[in-house]
Design an enzyme around this catalytic site. Structure first.
Site, PDB file in Angstrom:
ATOM      1  N   HIS A 125       0.830  -1.199   0.000  1.00  0.00           N
ATOM      2  CA  HIS A 125       0.000   0.000   0.000  1.00  0.00           C
ATOM      3  C   HIS A 125       0.870   1.257   0.000  1.00  0.00           C
ATOM      4  O   HIS A 125       0.711   2.138  -0.857  1.00  0.00           O
ATOM      5  CB  HIS A 125      -0.913  -0.013   1.225  1.00  0.00           C
ATOM      6  CG  HIS A 125      -1.743   1.225   1.388  1.00  0.00           C
ATOM      7  ND1 HIS A 125      -3.056   1.292   1.021  1.00  0.00           N
ATOM      8  CD2 HIS A 125      -1.429   2.451   1.881  1.00  0.00           C
ATOM      9  CE1 HIS A 125      -3.533   2.502   1.268  1.00  0.00           C
ATOM     10  NE2 HIS A 125      -2.559   3.230   1.796  1.00  0.00           N
ATOM     11  N   GLU A 126       1.765   1.351   0.964  1.00  0.00           N
ATOM     12  CA  GLU A 126       2.575   2.568   1.081  1.00  0.00           C
ATOM     13  C   GLU A 126       3.526   2.732  -0.104  1.00  0.00           C
ATOM     14  O   GLU A 126       3.803   3.850  -0.533  1.00  0.00           O
ATOM     15  CB  GLU A 126       3.352   2.564   2.399  1.00  0.00           C
ATOM     16  CG  GLU A 126       2.486   2.565   3.642  1.00  0.00           C
ATOM     17  CD  GLU A 126       1.505   3.731   3.710  1.00  0.00           C
ATOM     18  OE1 GLU A 126       1.751   4.765   3.035  1.00  0.00           O
ATOM     19  OE2 GLU A 126       0.492   3.611   4.412  1.00  0.00           O
ATOM     20  N   HIS A 165       1.963   4.616  -2.857  1.00  0.00           N
ATOM     21  CA  HIS A 165       2.091   6.067  -2.721  1.00  0.00           C
ATOM     22  C   HIS A 165       3.460   6.534  -3.233  1.00  0.00           C
ATOM     23  O   HIS A 165       3.570   7.574  -3.893  1.00  0.00           O
ATOM     24  CB  HIS A 165       1.935   6.473  -1.254  1.00  0.00           C
ATOM     25  CG  HIS A 165       0.541   6.426  -0.738  1.00  0.00           C
ATOM     26  ND1 HIS A 165      -0.520   7.018  -1.379  1.00  0.00           N
ATOM     27  CD2 HIS A 165       0.029   5.862   0.396  1.00  0.00           C
ATOM     28  CE1 HIS A 165      -1.630   6.833  -0.671  1.00  0.00           C
ATOM     29  NE2 HIS A 165      -1.318   6.126   0.399  1.00  0.00           N
ATOM     30  N   HIS A 201       3.410   6.737  -6.887  1.00  0.00           N
ATOM     31  CA  HIS A 201       2.640   7.901  -7.317  1.00  0.00           C
ATOM     32  C   HIS A 201       3.532   9.139  -7.331  1.00  0.00           C
ATOM     33  O   HIS A 201       3.443   9.986  -8.240  1.00  0.00           O
ATOM     34  CB  HIS A 201       1.452   8.101  -6.374  1.00  0.00           C
ATOM     35  CG  HIS A 201       0.306   8.848  -6.983  1.00  0.00           C
ATOM     36  ND1 HIS A 201      -0.869   9.092  -6.306  1.00  0.00           N
ATOM     37  CD2 HIS A 201       0.141   9.429  -8.194  1.00  0.00           C
ATOM     38  CE1 HIS A 201      -1.702   9.768  -7.073  1.00  0.00           C
ATOM     39  NE2 HIS A 201      -1.105   9.995  -8.226  1.00  0.00           N
ATOM     40  N   GLU A 213      -5.829   7.699  -2.214  1.00  0.00           N
ATOM     41  CA  GLU A 213      -5.537   6.333  -1.791  1.00  0.00           C
ATOM     42  C   GLU A 213      -5.676   5.314  -2.925  1.00  0.00           C
ATOM     43  O   GLU A 213      -5.285   4.159  -2.763  1.00  0.00           O
ATOM     44  CB  GLU A 213      -6.458   5.925  -0.635  1.00  0.00           C
ATOM     45  CG  GLU A 213      -6.298   6.748   0.627  1.00  0.00           C
ATOM     46  CD  GLU A 213      -4.914   6.646   1.239  1.00  0.00           C
ATOM     47  OE1 GLU A 213      -4.247   5.597   1.060  1.00  0.00           O
ATOM     48  OE2 GLU A 213      -4.483   7.614   1.892  1.00  0.00           O
ATOM     49  N   TYR A 260     -10.789   6.527   2.466  1.00  0.00           N
ATOM     50  CA  TYR A 260     -10.230   5.180   2.338  1.00  0.00           C
ATOM     51  C   TYR A 260     -11.255   4.225   1.728  1.00  0.00           C
ATOM     52  O   TYR A 260     -10.926   3.432   0.832  1.00  0.00           O
ATOM     53  CB  TYR A 260      -9.759   4.665   3.698  1.00  0.00           C
ATOM     54  CG  TYR A 260      -8.444   5.268   4.122  1.00  0.00           C
ATOM     55  CD1 TYR A 260      -7.232   4.696   3.745  1.00  0.00           C
ATOM     56  CD2 TYR A 260      -8.397   6.432   4.886  1.00  0.00           C
ATOM     57  CE1 TYR A 260      -6.028   5.247   4.114  1.00  0.00           C
ATOM     58  CE2 TYR A 260      -7.192   6.996   5.273  1.00  0.00           C
ATOM     59  CZ  TYR A 260      -6.011   6.403   4.877  1.00  0.00           C
ATOM     60  OH  TYR A 260      -4.822   6.966   5.243  1.00  0.00           O
TER      61      TYR A 260
END
Length: 802
Positions: free
Chosen positions: A590-591, A594, A597, A619, A729
């Site tokens: 998940h992180e 980011h 991105h 998210e 979220y």
């Protein structure tokens, strides 16, 4: 470990003309390479399964370094073709994945400010003042322009350049508060953040600059780009949202209250970061597990067949051996950091131990932060009223996809209605498990689920209902293997290439630095830091921090983005490597989404770089890639047994993947609770935060909050930019599951064409276009909710559009 290609004095000259020979050469600055060695027949030595590489006869790169007395070669294969697992025998050979051309420096790219992390507290203070003065000077120059003399270059471009410079220099000053091992540096960074947040408010209230921006909008030339027009519209909109069209008296009130909001938000998070609470427990209180009798019991329940109701529960030996011991009492010191808190809550069979842990965890900074939070809520409501909004939620949602609190409320209510029957069934089953546990242990059954019961019996559902052996599973996810697999998956999917930067300055010895290149052109795209283990004073959760935007700089050259992934995975201890729970693997994915991105950003302006998108869209890129942590091939690539390197058993994989829907009702209802608590606080003028949360827990989750606690006092999102927006979220997950199932699952989860299109359409755009427009472009239609409910194992409104 990944070894960066073409870094240092070594260069590889591809030479595949004769049986795959590789020529390794020395590079002396820009001079011609001098041959050092020929490694013959290298491809024939791939004899043992190891790290994935790609093979084809289009080029091969290698770099090497000396490590102690052992010669090590990090081999990079930059090719297209089928995948082959291989490992070169001794001397110590390591392989990593590369796809495409050899990396080359980005000619027009530059790091605007060298990132250094050795600043003293005094350095941070003085640099903060220099930054304020230099930025103020540019704003003053713009504010002095004749209104009829404004143009794109002296106003729009000038603001773009100073905003970019401000972002880069600021992050180097306010980021150390989250990661520096030095308390004095952290404190100086907090003070710098306060000073700069105060300055942010001053900048946002510059009516002289706003007047010139508004004037430029009226005379904007037709030949400006779409992104320039969007940037100008954003500046004008922000000015109006800051109240610059209102009276001087109203503007002064807004400024005063906004500064106080910034100050209180910093204090809220500082309290959490500096919290070092620990509890003392005996080995008996932690309940180290012992093997129980091996006969099997079978029970039927609403989820299927329950087998072996007495698994090896309790705290494992390796957990206890990793704890510090209090010298005075001889008891174990258990902190409230994630690597301690969650294992105890999920594994400890003693409810009193869990009660004490849960009470302490949700009482962190309770007195100070409850006062801060409730003051923040009141101040935000006051500012929203001055700006003409009915509530703070409507104010922040105006620029989001959802647009207003009414739409958010309808979304959460619809989701709650679908989830509540599922949650009721799950609670009923967990109560049966608790009753059985009480009978087994001789404890009184109180007939209800408490807050400290929930994590424990959720874990029991996974073990008993889905037969997932978390102890065994843990052994297959050493952090090094997960990192290696994760980086490889992202590289292959997005057409990237990562290399370890060995000599980069870092803030702690644990930190690793990587450089990202485009897999086709070799162009450097950016850098990222991995800071993965807990330590005192460090940010206590998992997050991606933008350290430098990726955007166009003065003169047209691009500035390279830089990001940091900060997490708190268990440290290696007692002869064991860092081993991750599967939910931590999912968090890692998940992180890192980011991070990608940020790194893939191709925006022109820093205002639109990377994750600077609508909050209820931000998210999406991180949640999309979570799905790879639930698929067999990715799981195989990022796992191996920490002792012998063996593959994760097929049966264990099947059980893990099936368990994705375990506890789906209660887990998502908890997200509804947090989202609604946030909305209730920010749709009124003030409220008792502990009471709001407790009522929602009882009414929606069916599990009461522990008396005397206030979870919201340690809920950093409410003081970290998600105020009125925590629903994002769940909202984003609707989009992310639609992307995953409609494109990747359908066309291939490792389909490089889909991956590159995703990178180009979603990641590179950043905030330069509306999130819904990006979704429609990638999906070829408006987003729908059916994939979201399918992923959760729920029945929802088919084909309903959001």
């Amino acid at each position: 470990m990944l070894q960066c290609v073409n870094v240092g004095p070594y260069l590889v000259v591809p030479d595949l003309a004769a049986n795959g020979k590789v020529q390794v050469a020395s590079r002396h600055h820009d001079g011609p390479p001098t041959a050092l060695a020929i490694i013959p027949d290298i491809l024939t030595r791939m004899t043992r399964p190891g790290v994935l590489c790609r093979l084809a006869l289009t080029g091969l790169l290698a770099s090497f370094c000396f490590c102690s007395a052992t010669f090590r070669l990090d081999l990079y294969v930059s090719l297209s073709g089928s995948s082959t697992s291989a490992f070169l025998k001794d001397p110590v050979w390591r392989m990593t994945i590369l796809n495409g051309a050899s990396p080359r420096p980005a000619r027009e790219y530059a790091h605007s400010t060298p990132l250094r992390w050795d600043r003293s507290p005094e350095d941070i203070r003085s640099e903060s003042e220099r930054l304020v003065n230099s930025v103020k000077e540019v704003y003053d120059e713009i504010g002095r322009l004749r209104v009829d003399a404004v143009c794109v270059e002296n106003t729009l471009r000038a603001l773009a350049n100073v905003k970019m410079d401000y972002a880069v220099r600021r992050h180097a000053l306010d980021f150390p508060q989250y990661v520096s091992p030095c308390q004095a540096v952290r404190s100086a960074s907090v003070e710098a953040d306060r000073r700069l947040c105060d300055f942010d408010v001053e900048l946002s209230m510059r009516d002289d600059v706003f007047l010139r921006i508004a004037a430029l909008q009226k005379t904007l030339p037709e030949n400006v780009s779409a992104e320039e027009k969007r940037f100008l519209e954003r500046l004008v909109s922000s000015g109006r949202r800051n109240g610059l069209h209102l009276s001087a008296d109203t503007r002064e009130k807004i400024k005063r209250k906004s500064k106080l909001i910034s100050e209180l938000s910093i204090e809220f998070n500082k309290n959490l970061n500096e919290d070092n609470t620990f509890l003392l427990f005996s080995e008996k209180q932690l309940g180290r597990y012992t093997h129980t009798n091996t006969h099997t019991h079978t029970h039927t329940h609403t989820h299927g067949t329950l087998t072996n109701p007495h698994p090896k529960d309790g705290m494992a030996e390796n957990f206890l051996s990793g704890l510090d011991v209090d010298e005075a009492s001889g008891l174990y010191k258990v902190t409230l950091a994630y690597p301690h808190y969650f294992p105890v809550m999920k594994r400890c069979r003693h409810p009193e131990t869990r009660r004490r842990m849960e009470t302490a965890f949700h009482s962190r900074c309770k007195e100070a932060n409850t006062l801060i939070l409730e003051r923040l809520v009141a101040l935000r409501a006051e500012v929203a009223s001055l700006l003409g909004f009915s509530c703070h939620a409507d104010y922040v949602l105006e620029v989001n996809v959802a647009k207003d609190a009414t739409n958010v409320d309808a979304f959460l209510n619809a989701l709650q209605e679908i989830l509540e029957p599922v949650g009721a069934q799950e609670r009923k089953y967990m109560l049966a498990l608790k009753k059985q546990e009480c009978l087994r242990s001789g404890r009184r059954f109180d007939g209800r689920l408490n807050a400290w019961d929930l994590p424990f019996y959720m874990a029991q559902v996974e073990r008993r209902g889905f037969a997932v052996d978390k102890d065994k599973l843990l052994e297959y996810f050493p952090l090094d293997a997960v990192t290696e697999g994760l980086l490889g998956i992202y590289q292959d999917l997005l057409g990237l290439r990562f290399g370890r930067v060995r000599a980069a300055p870092v803030w702690h010895q644990d930190v690793q630095v990587y450089v990202a290149h485009d897999g086709d052109t070799g162009e450097e795209m950016g850098r990222f830091y991995l800071d993965l283990h807990p330590r005192e004073g460090k940010y206590g959760h998992a997050a991606c921090f933008s350290l430098q935007p990726g955007c166009e700089g003065p003169g047209g050259g691009r500035r390279l983005p830089v990001a940091a992934l900060v997490a708190n995975f268990t440290r290696p201890a007692a002869g064991l490597p860092s081993l991750l729970q599967h939910h931590e693997v999912e968090t890692y994915f998940h992180e890192f989404g980011h991070v990608m991105h940020e790194i893939c950003s191709k925006a022109t302006f820093s205002e639109f770089s990377g994750t600077l998108v609508e909050t209820d869209f931000v998210e999406v890129p991180s949640q999309v890639l979570e799905n790879w942590a639930w698929e067999k091939e990715p799981l195989r690539r990022m796992s191996r047994h920490y002792k012998d390197g063996s593959a994760i058993p097929e049966a264990l994989l099947d059980k893990l993947i099936a368990s994705r829907v375990a506890n789906t009702g209660l887990m998502n209802l908890r997200q509804v609770v947090l989202s609604k608590a946030d909305q209730l606080l920010h749709t009124g003028a003030g409220a008792d935060s502990a009471s709001v949360y407790a009522k929602l827990c009882q009414d929606i989750l069916g599990v009461p909050a522990t008396e005397g606690t206030n979870m919201l006092a340690s809920f950093g999102h409410l003081a970290g930019g998600y105020d009125g927006q925590y629903y994002s979220y769940l909202w984003s997950e609707v989009y992310s599951t639609d992307i995953y199932f409609s494109r990747f699952k359908k066309e291939g989860i490792f389909n490089p064409e889909v991956g590159k299109e995703y990178r180009r359409v979603i990641l590179e755009a950043g905030g330069s276009a509306d999130g819904t427009d990006l979704l429609k472009r990638f999906l070829g239609r408006a987003p729908r909710q059916d994939a979201f409910f399918h992923c959760k194992g729920l029945t929802g409104p088919s084909d309903a559009q959001l």
